[in-house]
Design a protein around this motif. Structure first.
Motif, PDB file in Angstrom:
ATOM      1  N   UNK A  66      -6.901  11.435   1.198  1.00 53.53           N
ATOM      2  CA  UNK A  66      -7.475  11.681  -0.130  1.00 53.53           C
ATOM      3  C   UNK A  66      -8.779  10.896  -0.307  1.00 53.53           C
ATOM      4  N   UNK A  67      -8.815   9.682   0.209  1.00 58.75           N
ATOM      5  CA  UNK A  67     -10.044   8.884   0.118  1.00 58.75           C
ATOM      6  C   UNK A  67     -11.166   9.515   0.935  1.00 58.75           C
ATOM      7  N   UNK A  68     -10.822  10.091   2.079  1.00 57.83           N
ATOM      8  CA  UNK A  68     -11.814  10.791   2.903  1.00 57.83           C
ATOM      9  C   UNK A  68     -12.426  11.938   2.117  1.00 57.83           C
ATOM     10  N   UNK A  69     -11.590  12.721   1.455  1.00 62.35           N
ATOM     11  CA  UNK A  69     -12.083  13.865   0.687  1.00 62.35           C
ATOM     12  C   UNK A  69     -13.007  13.410  -0.442  1.00 62.35           C
ATOM     13  N   UNK A  70     -12.632  12.332  -1.117  1.00 59.15           N
ATOM     14  CA  UNK A  70     -13.468  11.814  -2.198  1.00 59.15           C
ATOM     15  C   UNK A  70     -14.805  11.304  -1.665  1.00 59.15           C
ATOM     16  N   UNK A  71     -14.785  10.659  -0.509  1.00 56.49           N
ATOM     17  CA  UNK A  71     -16.034  10.158   0.074  1.00 56.49           C
ATOM     18  C   UNK A  71     -16.922  11.323   0.519  1.00 56.49           C
ATOM     19  N   UNK A  72     -16.315  12.353   1.109  1.00 57.95           N
ATOM     20  CA  UNK A  72     -17.083  13.532   1.520  1.00 57.95           C
ATOM     21  C   UNK A  72     -17.790  14.124   0.302  1.00 57.95           C
ATOM     22  N   UNK A  73     -17.075  14.269  -0.795  1.00 56.66           N
ATOM     23  CA  UNK A  73     -17.638  14.831  -2.017  1.00 56.66           C
ATOM     24  C   UNK A  73     -18.820  13.999  -2.504  1.00 56.66           C
ATOM     25  N   UNK A  74     -18.655  12.672  -2.542  1.00 58.78           N
ATOM     26  CA  UNK A  74     -19.709  11.791  -3.050  1.00 58.78           C
ATOM     27  C   UNK A  74     -20.953  11.835  -2.157  1.00 58.78           C
ATOM     28  N   UNK A  75     -20.756  11.798  -0.849  1.00 57.37           N
ATOM     29  CA  UNK A  75     -21.888  11.824   0.074  1.00 57.37           C
ATOM     30  C   UNK A  75     -22.599  13.173   0.046  1.00 57.37           C
ATOM     31  N   UNK A  76     -21.834  14.240  -0.066  1.00 58.62           N
ATOM     32  CA  UNK A  76     -22.417  15.578  -0.124  1.00 58.62           C
ATOM     33  C   UNK A  76     -23.320  15.718  -1.346  1.00 58.62           C
ATOM     34  N   UNK A  77     -22.839  15.299  -2.490  1.00 58.86           N
ATOM     35  CA  UNK A  77     -23.629  15.430  -3.709  1.00 58.86           C
ATOM     36  C   UNK A  77     -24.842  14.509  -3.692  1.00 58.86           C
ATOM     37  N   UNK A  78     -24.740  13.378  -2.978  1.00 59.55           N
ATOM     38  CA  UNK A  78     -25.860  12.441  -2.895  1.00 59.55           C
ATOM     39  C   UNK A  78     -26.864  12.822  -1.810  1.00 59.55           C
ATOM     40  N   UNK A  79     -26.513  13.800  -0.975  1.00 62.98           N
ATOM     41  CA  UNK A  79     -27.406  14.208   0.103  1.00 62.98           C
ATOM     42  C   UNK A  79     -27.470  13.225   1.249  1.00 62.98           C
ATOM     43  N   UNK A  80     -26.420  12.428   1.436  1.00 66.89           N
ATOM     44  CA  UNK A  80     -26.391  11.439   2.521  1.00 66.89           C
ATOM     45  C   UNK A  80     -25.697  12.066   3.736  1.00 66.89           C
ATOM     46  N   UNK A  81     -26.413  12.922   4.422  1.00 63.91           N
ATOM     47  CA  UNK A  81     -25.812  13.684   5.513  1.00 63.91           C
ATOM     48  C   UNK A  81     -25.654  12.850   6.782  1.00 63.91           C
ATOM     49  N   UNK A  82     -26.441  11.790   6.927  1.00 71.21           N
ATOM     50  CA  UNK A  82     -26.240  10.894   8.065  1.00 71.21           C
ATOM     51  C   UNK A  82     -24.871  10.226   7.971  1.00 71.21           C
ATOM     52  N   UNK A  83     -24.524   9.753   6.785  1.00 72.88           N
ATOM     53  CA  UNK A  83     -23.212   9.134   6.599  1.00 72.88           C
ATOM     54  C   UNK A  83     -22.098  10.168   6.703  1.00 72.88           C
ATOM     55  N   UNK A  93       2.777   7.153   3.108  1.00 72.58           N
ATOM     56  CA  UNK A  93       2.040   6.991   1.862  1.00 72.58           C
ATOM     57  C   UNK A  93       0.606   6.530   2.132  1.00 72.58           C
ATOM     58  N   UNK A  94       0.426   5.614   3.074  1.00 75.15           N
ATOM     59  CA  UNK A  94      -0.920   5.143   3.406  1.00 75.15           C
ATOM     60  C   UNK A  94      -1.769   6.267   3.979  1.00 75.15           C
ATOM     61  N   UNK A  95      -1.163   7.104   4.806  1.00 74.81           N
ATOM     62  CA  UNK A  95      -1.911   8.222   5.399  1.00 74.81           C
ATOM     63  C   UNK A  95      -2.341   9.219   4.327  1.00 74.81           C
ATOM     64  N   UNK A  96      -1.453   9.514   3.380  1.00 75.80           N
ATOM     65  CA  UNK A  96      -1.828  10.400   2.280  1.00 75.80           C
ATOM     66  C   UNK A  96      -3.027   9.832   1.526  1.00 75.80           C
ATOM     67  N   UNK A  97      -2.968   8.534   1.233  1.00 78.71           N
ATOM     68  CA  UNK A  97      -4.060   7.891   0.495  1.00 78.71           C
ATOM     69  C   UNK A  97      -5.357   7.920   1.290  1.00 78.71           C
ATOM     70  N   UNK A  98      -5.273   7.735   2.604  1.00 78.91           N
ATOM     71  CA  UNK A  98      -6.479   7.709   3.434  1.00 78.91           C
ATOM     72  C   UNK A  98      -7.145   9.078   3.491  1.00 78.91           C
ATOM     73  N   UNK A 112       0.781  -1.226   0.000  1.00 80.45           N
ATOM     74  CA  UNK A 112       0.000   0.000   0.000  1.00 80.45           C
ATOM     75  C   UNK A 112       0.810   1.270   0.000  1.00 80.45           C
ATOM     76  N   UNK A 113       2.043   1.195  -0.492  1.00 82.11           N
ATOM     77  CA  UNK A 113       2.892   2.398  -0.519  1.00 82.11           C
ATOM     78  C   UNK A 113       3.705   2.442  -1.815  1.00 82.11           C
ATOM     79  N   UNK A 114       3.048   2.604  -2.957  1.00 81.03           N
ATOM     80  CA  UNK A 114       3.733   2.544  -4.249  1.00 81.03           C
ATOM     81  C   UNK A 114       4.751   3.648  -4.476  1.00 81.03           C
ATOM     82  N   UNK A 115       4.692   4.734  -3.734  1.00 83.12           N
ATOM     83  CA  UNK A 115       5.608   5.838  -3.972  1.00 83.12           C
ATOM     84  C   UNK A 115       6.927   5.733  -3.247  1.00 83.12           C
ATOM     85  N   UNK A 116       7.186   4.641  -2.556  1.00 79.20           N
ATOM     86  CA  UNK A 116       8.402   4.530  -1.753  1.00 79.20           C
ATOM     87  C   UNK A 116       9.652   4.343  -2.619  1.00 79.20           C
ATOM     88  N   UNK A 117       9.513   3.598  -3.733  1.00 80.65           N
ATOM     89  CA  UNK A 117      10.667   3.344  -4.598  1.00 80.65           C
ATOM     90  C   UNK A 117      10.558   4.152  -5.879  1.00 80.65           C
TER      91      UNK A 117
END
Length: 205
Positions: free
Chosen positions: A72-89, A65-70, A39-44
């Motif tokens: 970024x994944x949080x930001x993408x999930x926030x965007x998807x849930x916001x646009x879908x109107x899933x405010x509970x999630x 590297x894993x923390x950076x990915x996590x 889970x850390x492709x940028x190391x080498x």
């Protein structure tokens, strides 16, 4: 894009420790494949230069590297849930003591207060799409700071309603919880004159 002083230092130290013969003996692909599995492709780098697999330097660089990915994944999930109107999630993407300080609005404390106006607008028929562009992301232990221009399109209800365009820059601070999950802790944005509509990133089709 910067990755933060601590992460850069760890990666630099790792490169010094790299086996120089990696390219000569064809090990580069094996090293990168192992890093991919970890889970850390940028190391080498392309020549396989990096820390010895299994070393403390390797583990530190991989975790960064894993923390950076996590984050970024949080930001993408926030965007998807916001646009879908899933405010509970969305509520679980914030720390209990999260604070929102958005332009031209009073401070809001806690996920419920932060999400209440978004929920009310969605229930009234308003729809929005939002895009971010990572400008700077740095991890320091259990804290992450992301600076990102944003572009927000707001569509009011009604057939003849014209969409509104809002853009600016956000400073987002995340905290890693005891469960290992990253959550949004501080969210502040402005209306930045250097962020223009032409800069909005295109979405993949």
């Amino acid at each position: 894009m910067r990755t933060g002083a601590m992460g850069a230092a760890a990666l630099a130290a790792a490169m010094i420790a790299a086996p120089a013969q990696a390219e000569d003996y064809g090990w580069a692909d094996d090293y990168r494949a192992q890093a991919e599995r970890d889970g850390c492709p940028g190391v080498f780098d392309d020549q396989g230069h990096g820390p010895d697999i299994g070393s403390a330097e390797y583990e530190a660089a991989c975790q960064y590297q894993r923390d950076l990915a996590a984050v970024r994944a949080h930001t993408a999930r926030w965007q998807a849930l916001y646009e879908a109107g899933d405010f509970d999630a969305m509520a679980d993407l914030y720390t209990p003591d999260a604070v929102l300080m958005t332009a031209d609005a009073p401070r809001r404390d806690g996920p419920e207060a932060i999400l209440a106006p978004l929920r009310a607008s969605y229930e009234a028929g308003w729809r929005s799409t939002i895009d971010f562009l990572e400008e700077d992301l740095a991890i320091d232990g259990d804290r992450a700071d992301l600076i990102a221009p944003y572009w927000l399109t707001i569509q009011p209800p009604g057939e003849d309603a014209e969409p509104m365009e809002v853009m600016g820059r956000s400073w987002l601070t995340f905290r890693r919880g005891e469960d290992g999950e990253w959550r949004l802790w501080r969210d502040m944005d402005n209306r930045a004159p250097d962020v223009t509509a032409e800069m909005r990133p295109a979405r993949a089709e």
